[in-house]
Each structure stands twice: as C-alpha cells, then as structure tokens.
Scaffold this motif. Structure first.
Motif, PDB file in Angstrom:
ATOM      1  N   ARG A  17       0.828  -1.199   0.000  1.00 39.16           N
ATOM      2  CA  ARG A  17       0.000   0.000   0.000  1.00 39.16           C
ATOM      3  C   ARG A  17       0.866   1.253   0.000  1.00 39.16           C
ATOM      4  O   ARG A  17       1.975   1.252   0.537  1.00 39.16           O
ATOM      5  CB  ARG A  17      -0.874   0.063   1.249  1.00 39.16           C
ATOM      6  N   ILE A  18       0.305   2.287  -0.571  1.00 37.56           N
ATOM      7  CA  ILE A  18       0.864   3.628  -0.424  1.00 37.56           C
ATOM      8  C   ILE A  18      -0.164   4.409   0.389  1.00 37.56           C
ATOM      9  O   ILE A  18      -1.337   4.479   0.015  1.00 37.56           O
ATOM     10  CB  ILE A  18       1.107   4.316  -1.778  1.00 37.56           C
ATOM     11  N   VAL A  19       0.278   4.969   1.514  1.00 34.26           N
ATOM     12  CA  VAL A  19      -0.612   5.690   2.413  1.00 34.26           C
ATOM     13  C   VAL A  19      -0.245   7.174   2.374  1.00 34.26           C
ATOM     14  O   VAL A  19       0.878   7.554   2.703  1.00 34.26           O
ATOM     15  CB  VAL A  19      -0.518   5.150   3.853  1.00 34.26           C
ATOM     16  N   PHE A  20      -1.210   7.974   1.941  1.00 35.99           N
ATOM     17  CA  PHE A  20      -1.029   9.422   1.888  1.00 35.99           C
ATOM     18  C   PHE A  20      -1.771  10.050   3.059  1.00 35.99           C
ATOM     19  O   PHE A  20      -2.906   9.680   3.351  1.00 35.99           O
ATOM     20  CB  PHE A  20      -1.628   9.993   0.596  1.00 35.99           C
ATOM     21  N   THR A  47       0.520  -0.817  -9.043  1.00 32.53           N
ATOM     22  CA  THR A  47       0.289  -2.152  -8.485  1.00 32.53           C
ATOM     23  C   THR A  47      -0.048  -2.108  -6.998  1.00 32.53           C
ATOM     24  O   THR A  47      -0.351  -3.144  -6.408  1.00 32.53           O
ATOM     25  CB  THR A  47       1.522  -3.054  -8.686  1.00 32.53           C
ATOM     26  N   TYR A  48       0.008  -0.935  -6.403  1.00 35.93           N
ATOM     27  CA  TYR A  48      -0.238  -0.761  -4.969  1.00 35.93           C
ATOM     28  C   TYR A  48      -1.678  -0.324  -4.705  1.00 35.93           C
ATOM     29  O   TYR A  48      -2.219   0.510  -5.438  1.00 35.93           O
ATOM     30  CB  TYR A  48       0.681   0.327  -4.390  1.00 35.93           C
ATOM     31  N   ASP A  49      -2.272  -0.849  -3.637  1.00 30.65           N
ATOM     32  CA  ASP A  49      -3.489  -0.253  -3.116  1.00 30.65           C
ATOM     33  C   ASP A  49      -3.077   1.082  -2.501  1.00 30.65           C
ATOM     34  O   ASP A  49      -1.929   1.262  -2.072  1.00 30.65           O
ATOM     35  CB  ASP A  49      -4.133  -1.141  -2.053  1.00 30.65           C
ATOM     36  N   ARG A  50      -4.027   2.030  -2.456  1.00 32.28           N
ATOM     37  CA  ARG A  50      -3.682   3.358  -1.963  1.00 32.28           C
ATOM     38  C   ARG A  50      -4.720   3.843  -0.953  1.00 32.28           C
ATOM     39  O   ARG A  50      -5.899   3.552  -1.084  1.00 32.28           O
ATOM     40  CB  ARG A  50      -3.570   4.328  -3.140  1.00 32.28           C
ATOM     41  N   VAL A  51      -4.222   4.585   0.025  1.00 38.88           N
ATOM     42  CA  VAL A  51      -5.052   5.210   1.048  1.00 38.88           C
ATOM     43  C   VAL A  51      -4.775   6.705   0.997  1.00 38.88           C
ATOM     44  O   VAL A  51      -3.621   7.127   1.044  1.00 38.88           O
ATOM     45  CB  VAL A  51      -4.724   4.678   2.461  1.00 38.88           C
ATOM     46  N   PHE A  52      -5.849   7.490   0.897  1.00 34.30           N
ATOM     47  CA  PHE A  52      -5.750   8.948   0.941  1.00 34.30           C
ATOM     48  C   PHE A  52      -6.511   9.400   2.184  1.00 34.30           C
ATOM     49  O   PHE A  52      -7.737   9.329   2.228  1.00 34.30           O
ATOM     50  CB  PHE A  52      -6.371   9.573  -0.310  1.00 34.30           C
ATOM     51  N   ASP A  53      -5.784   9.862   3.181  1.00 34.57           N
ATOM     52  CA  ASP A  53      -6.383  10.244   4.457  1.00 34.57           C
ATOM     53  C   ASP A  53      -6.479  11.773   4.537  1.00 34.57           C
ATOM     54  O   ASP A  53      -5.489  12.462   4.788  1.00 34.57           O
ATOM     55  CB  ASP A  53      -5.545   9.693   5.606  1.00 34.57           C
ATOM     56  N   ASP A  80      -2.513  -3.120 -19.299  1.00 33.83           N
ATOM     57  CA  ASP A  80      -2.848  -4.364 -18.600  1.00 33.83           C
ATOM     58  C   ASP A  80      -2.639  -4.267 -17.086  1.00 33.83           C
ATOM     59  O   ASP A  80      -2.562  -5.281 -16.404  1.00 33.83           O
ATOM     60  CB  ASP A  80      -2.050  -5.529 -19.171  1.00 33.83           C
ATOM     61  N   ALA A  81      -2.586  -3.046 -16.568  1.00 35.89           N
ATOM     62  CA  ALA A  81      -2.402  -2.859 -15.120  1.00 35.89           C
ATOM     63  C   ALA A  81      -3.578  -3.462 -14.368  1.00 35.89           C
ATOM     64  O   ALA A  81      -4.718  -3.381 -14.819  1.00 35.89           O
ATOM     65  CB  ALA A  81      -2.278  -1.377 -14.790  1.00 35.89           C
ATOM     66  N   PRO A  82      -3.299  -4.057 -13.225  1.00 35.56           N
ATOM     67  CA  PRO A  82      -4.389  -4.643 -12.434  1.00 35.56           C
ATOM     68  C   PRO A  82      -5.248  -3.552 -11.802  1.00 35.56           C
ATOM     69  O   PRO A  82      -4.808  -2.420 -11.609  1.00 35.56           O
ATOM     70  CB  PRO A  82      -3.639  -5.418 -11.345  1.00 35.56           C
TER      71      PRO A  82
END
Length: 127
Positions: A17-20, A47-53, A80-82
């Motif tokens: 994950r990338i957490v912002f 390819t990362y799930d992301r969180v925007f807080d 073809d990105a997931p």
C-alpha cells in the motif's frame, strides 16, 4: 506550500500500500504535485493499493487538478495494469459525496470513500 499544509506518502511493502496523509488547508496544485512526486519515487505505483487520508485537512481539490492527476495516472499505467483498491478517508458527509464524484476519472481503481480509518483498512484487507 501554505503554512501548516503537509502531504506525506508512506510506502508499506508488507501490505503493498501507499498511504497518503493530507493535513491543513489544501493547496490543490501543491497537493497534486506532491502525489506525482511520491508516485515517481515508487516502482510500478499502479500495483499498490492506496489510502488517501484527508481527515486532518480542510478545503477542496480543484476539479482541474483532479483532471491533472487523472491524466498523469492514465499516462503512466500500462493497459494491462491490475485493478487496485483506493480508500479515501474524509472528515464529513459532504466531503464523502464530493470524494465519490471523481471515481470515473480513475477506471482501474476500485475506489471507496470512508469516514473512519478502521472501516477503510477493513475494506482494504478484504480479498
């Protein structure tokens, strides 16, 4: 950057994950510039799930700047990105509605908006 405005991005390899975290009075242009800067520092950020807080922020991201990050994102992800999950956490019901309105600009995202971090993380942890 306006005084008190802060954007941080943390890559979590163990959860992929990338957490912002966005704090203070939003400067829309600076916010998007910072997102792009952080993405440029990550190998294959799509390819990362992301969180925007956004819970500790005030103000709006301008429509033109949402379009700018959407265009940048579309220009950098392969065809073809997931699909990845994106959790947007806001601090009031009005922002909940506003945040949902940009989802169509990110067709590879499975995007949900939340009022709590716990709900967002629970959703991200679902398979």
């Amino acid at each position: 950057m306006p005084q008190g405005f802060q954007v941080t991005g943390r890559v979590e390899p163990e959860t992929h994950r990338i957490v912002f975290s966005i704090r203070g009075q939003i400067d829309s242009r600076v916010l998007i510039d910072r997102f792009i800067e952080i993405y440029n520092g990550v190998d294959a950020p799509w390819t990362y799930d992301r969180v925007f807080d956004y819970r500790r922020s005030d103000g709006l991201v301008e429509h033109a700047d949402v379009g700018r990050i959407a265009a940048w994102w579309a220009g950098h992800i392969p065809d073809d990105a997931p699909h990845t999950k994106v959790a947007v956490i806001v601090n009031n019901p009005l922002d909940l509605v506003r945040a949902r309105s940009v989802g169509d600009q990110f067709p590879k995202d499975d995007r949900q908006t939340f009022l709590s971090l716990d709900d967002a993380l629970s959703w991200l942890d679902e398979t």
